[in-house]
Design a protein around this motif. Structure first.
Motif, PDB file in Angstrom:
ATOM      1  N   ASP A 121       5.018   6.887   8.617  1.00  0.00           N
ATOM      2  CA  ASP A 121       4.441   5.539   8.620  1.00  0.00           C
ATOM      3  C   ASP A 121       3.089   5.522   9.323  1.00  0.00           C
ATOM      4  OD1 ASP A 121       6.604   4.611   7.261  1.00  0.00           O
ATOM      5  OD2 ASP A 121       7.579   3.674   8.988  1.00  0.00           O
ATOM      6  N   SER A 122       2.963   6.282  10.416  1.00  0.00           N
ATOM      7  CA  SER A 122       1.677   6.314  11.126  1.00  0.00           C
ATOM      8  C   SER A 122       0.592   6.950  10.261  1.00  0.00           C
ATOM      9  CB  SER A 122       1.821   7.064  12.449  1.00  0.00           C
ATOM     10  OG  SER A 122       2.131   8.434  12.241  1.00  0.00           O
ATOM     11  N   VAL A 123       0.973   7.989   9.497  1.00  0.00           N
ATOM     12  CA  VAL A 123       0.011   8.624   8.584  1.00  0.00           C
ATOM     13  C   VAL A 123      -0.401   7.643   7.494  1.00  0.00           C
ATOM     14  CG1 VAL A 123      -0.329  10.484   6.914  1.00  0.00           C
ATOM     15  CG2 VAL A 123       0.895  10.931   9.045  1.00  0.00           C
ATOM     16  N   MET A 124       0.568   6.889   6.971  1.00  0.00           N
ATOM     17  CA  MET A 124       0.279   5.924   5.915  1.00  0.00           C
ATOM     18  C   MET A 124      -0.632   4.812   6.427  1.00  0.00           C
ATOM     19  SD  MET A 124       0.833   5.425   2.704  1.00  0.00           S
ATOM     20  CE  MET A 124       2.270   6.494   2.392  1.00  0.00           C
ATOM     21  N   ILE A 125      -0.389   4.362   7.666  1.00  0.00           N
ATOM     22  CA  ILE A 125      -1.234   3.310   8.236  1.00  0.00           C
ATOM     23  C   ILE A 125      -2.656   3.826   8.450  1.00  0.00           C
ATOM     24  CG2 ILE A 125      -1.570   1.842  10.260  1.00  0.00           C
ATOM     25  CD1 ILE A 125       1.481   1.725  10.552  1.00  0.00           C
ATOM     26  N   ALA A 126      -2.774   5.073   8.918  1.00  0.00           N
ATOM     27  CA  ALA A 126      -4.104   5.667   9.092  1.00  0.00           C
ATOM     28  C   ALA A 126      -4.808   5.812   7.738  1.00  0.00           C
ATOM     29  CB  ALA A 126      -3.988   7.028   9.782  1.00  0.00           C
ATOM     30  N   SER A 127      -4.060   6.170   6.695  1.00  0.00           N
ATOM     31  CA  SER A 127      -4.635   6.278   5.352  1.00  0.00           C
ATOM     32  C   SER A 127      -5.122   4.928   4.856  1.00  0.00           C
ATOM     33  CB  SER A 127      -3.592   6.844   4.380  1.00  0.00           C
ATOM     34  OG  SER A 127      -3.151   8.121   4.792  1.00  0.00           O
ATOM     35  N   TYR A 128      -4.388   3.889   5.200  1.00  0.00           N
ATOM     36  CA  TYR A 128      -4.802   2.527   4.845  1.00  0.00           C
ATOM     37  C   TYR A 128      -6.154   2.218   5.495  1.00  0.00           C
ATOM     38  CZ  TYR A 128      -4.722  -2.585   4.514  1.00  0.00           C
ATOM     39  OH  TYR A 128      -5.042  -3.898   4.268  1.00  0.00           O
TER      40      TYR A 128
ATOM     41  N   PHE B 169       0.840  -1.207   0.000  1.00  0.00           N
ATOM     42  CA  PHE B 169       0.000   0.000   0.000  1.00  0.00           C
ATOM     43  C   PHE B 169       0.866   1.245   0.000  1.00  0.00           C
ATOM     44  CE2 PHE B 169      -2.226   3.369   2.321  1.00  0.00           C
ATOM     45  CZ  PHE B 169      -3.395   3.470   1.589  1.00  0.00           C
ATOM     46  N   ALA B 170       1.911   1.264   0.823  1.00  0.00           N
ATOM     47  CA  ALA B 170       2.802   2.426   0.888  1.00  0.00           C
ATOM     48  C   ALA B 170       3.540   2.627  -0.426  1.00  0.00           C
ATOM     49  CB  ALA B 170       3.793   2.242   2.035  1.00  0.00           C
ATOM     50  N   ARG B 171       3.932   1.531  -1.072  1.00  0.00           N
ATOM     51  CA  ARG B 171       4.638   1.656  -2.344  1.00  0.00           C
ATOM     52  C   ARG B 171       3.736   2.265  -3.414  1.00  0.00           C
ATOM     53  NH1 ARG B 171       6.031  -3.951  -4.807  1.00  0.00           N
ATOM     54  NH2 ARG B 171       3.768  -3.831  -5.099  1.00  0.00           N
ATOM     55  N   ASP B 172       2.465   1.919  -3.390  1.00  0.00           N
ATOM     56  CA  ASP B 172       1.534   2.432  -4.403  1.00  0.00           C
ATOM     57  C   ASP B 172       1.073   3.856  -4.120  1.00  0.00           C
ATOM     58  OD1 ASP B 172       1.709  -0.012  -5.656  1.00  0.00           O
ATOM     59  OD2 ASP B 172      -0.096  -0.822  -4.699  1.00  0.00           O
ATOM     60  N   ASN B 173       1.309   4.342  -2.904  1.00  0.00           N
ATOM     61  CA  ASN B 173       0.814   5.664  -2.532  1.00  0.00           C
ATOM     62  C   ASN B 173       1.919   6.644  -2.161  1.00  0.00           C
ATOM     63  OD1 ASN B 173      -2.411   5.528  -2.165  1.00  0.00           O
ATOM     64  ND2 ASN B 173      -1.512   3.554  -1.601  1.00  0.00           N
ATOM     65  N   SER B 174       3.154   6.288  -2.439  1.00  0.00           N
ATOM     66  CA  SER B 174       4.268   7.189  -2.133  1.00  0.00           C
ATOM     67  C   SER B 174       5.260   7.161  -3.290  1.00  0.00           C
ATOM     68  CB  SER B 174       4.954   6.766  -0.830  1.00  0.00           C
ATOM     69  OG  SER B 174       6.078   7.584  -0.576  1.00  0.00           O
TER      70      SER B 174
END
Length: 326
Positions: A103-110, A88-93
């Motif tokens: 990372d916490s922002v990315m997890i919340a976005s997930y 998910f992080a690879r596709d959105n960053s």
């Protein structure tokens, strides 16, 4: 609708509270895995309006303190596979930047994007986590055990090749390993070679009697005869200056290059010795010196002549060293 992204570390976590469309309720902040900090986090979340879902990655054991506490407080928590989060992080960053806050922002976005697919973490009965924990501990123990066995095997192959094949492996009935017991008693190869044949045989038989192993005089004599290299060709191969055979049917290749499969250090030092030998006047023990001159006279270039000289030197060296043991 509030997604709480929790990036777990050892002893602490970074928390981000996110609403749809990227609205951050408060900047990411750290929470220590202490009762005081976790209670403050729970009080903060209970004051928020709207449905709350928490998302964190599975991190072995690091996430258990905060997971257990928040579950007891009655919050919805989803523990996701780190591989899914990585994709998910690879596709959105685009830049791939990474730190605890991001990372916490990315997890919340997930959590926002997968809101309706999030599965609540279910607490298993106590026996299953314990079995999983014990299984992992056993796996780590076996990894360490196998590593030590491999290191012992490598050392034995270096100091006494062929020794391992003379002993049986682990005995399931007695729960003992004969090779390990032998190495514990004769922990250095000098403890064998410093004794005469008869002295070593007597000590081996005494050791076998104490350990209740089969007392074999013939095996003791075979162990005593173990040597690092079985002939001069093996020493040449160790240096990597042996031309490997190349045959097919009636064709036999004669102009072959050296294998370079042995020790590069031995090969380099040996070549330097030959170079220094050739740069000085003829020594009294001139067999190798004259052999190099002979090869040069046959038309070999100087480098090949020195390699041939090294080949002859190693064979002579092996023969003279082995005379000591005979």
């Amino acid at each position: 609708m509030i997604s709480v992204g929790i990036d777990v570390s050892k002893g602490k976590s970074t928390v981000c509270l996110l609403k749809p469309y990227g609205e951050i309720i408060c900047k990411p902040f750290e929470v220590q895995h202490t009762e005081k900090d976790l209670e403050e986090l729970a009080n903060l979340l209970q004051k928020l309006d709207g449905e709350i879902k928490m998302v964190m990655e599975a991190t072995g054991i690091y996430h258990l303190p905060i997971l257990t506490f928040l579950l007891e407080e009655g919050f919805f928590i989803s523990v996701i596979n780190p591989f899914m989060m990585k994709r998910f992080a690879r596709d959105n960053s685009l830049r791939g930047a990474k730190n605890d806050r991001l990372d916490s922002v990315m997890i919340a976005s997930y959590g926002i994007e997968k809101w309706h697919k999030l599965k609540k973490y279910e607490v298993n009965d106590g026996i299953y986590p314990e079995l999983r924990f014990l299984g992992r501990q056993y796996h780590r123990f076996m990894q360490t055990h196998v590593k030590h066995v491999q290191e012992l095997t490598h050392l034995l192959d270096h100091t006494a090749p062929g020794l391992k094949a003379m002993f049986n492996s682990w005995n399931e009935h007695s729960n003992r390993d004969k090779l390990s017991d032998f190495v514990e008693r004769f922990w250095h190869f000098d403890l064998i070679t410093s004794l005469s044949r008869e002295e070593f045989v007597e000590q081996y038989l005494l050791w076998a009697k104490e350990k209740k192993y089969h007392q074999s005089r013939s095996k003791a004599e075979k162990i005593y005869d173990v040597r690092r290299l079985h002939n001069g060709h093996a020493l040449v191969a160790l240096a990597g200056i042996d031309p490997p055979p190349y045959e097919s049917g009636q064709f036999v290749g004669t102009h072959r290059k050296i294998s370079k499969r042995g020790s590069p250090i031995l090969r380099k030092i040996g070549f330097e010795v030959m170079r220094m030998l050739k740069s000085h006047k003829e020594p009294e023990d001139n067999a190798v010196y004259n052999y190099i001159l002979k090869k040069e006279a046959e038309g070999k270039n100087k480098k090949l002549a020195k390699i041939a000289g090294l080949n002859k030197f190693l064979r002579i060296y092996y023969a003279r060293v082995m005379e000591v043991y005979r």
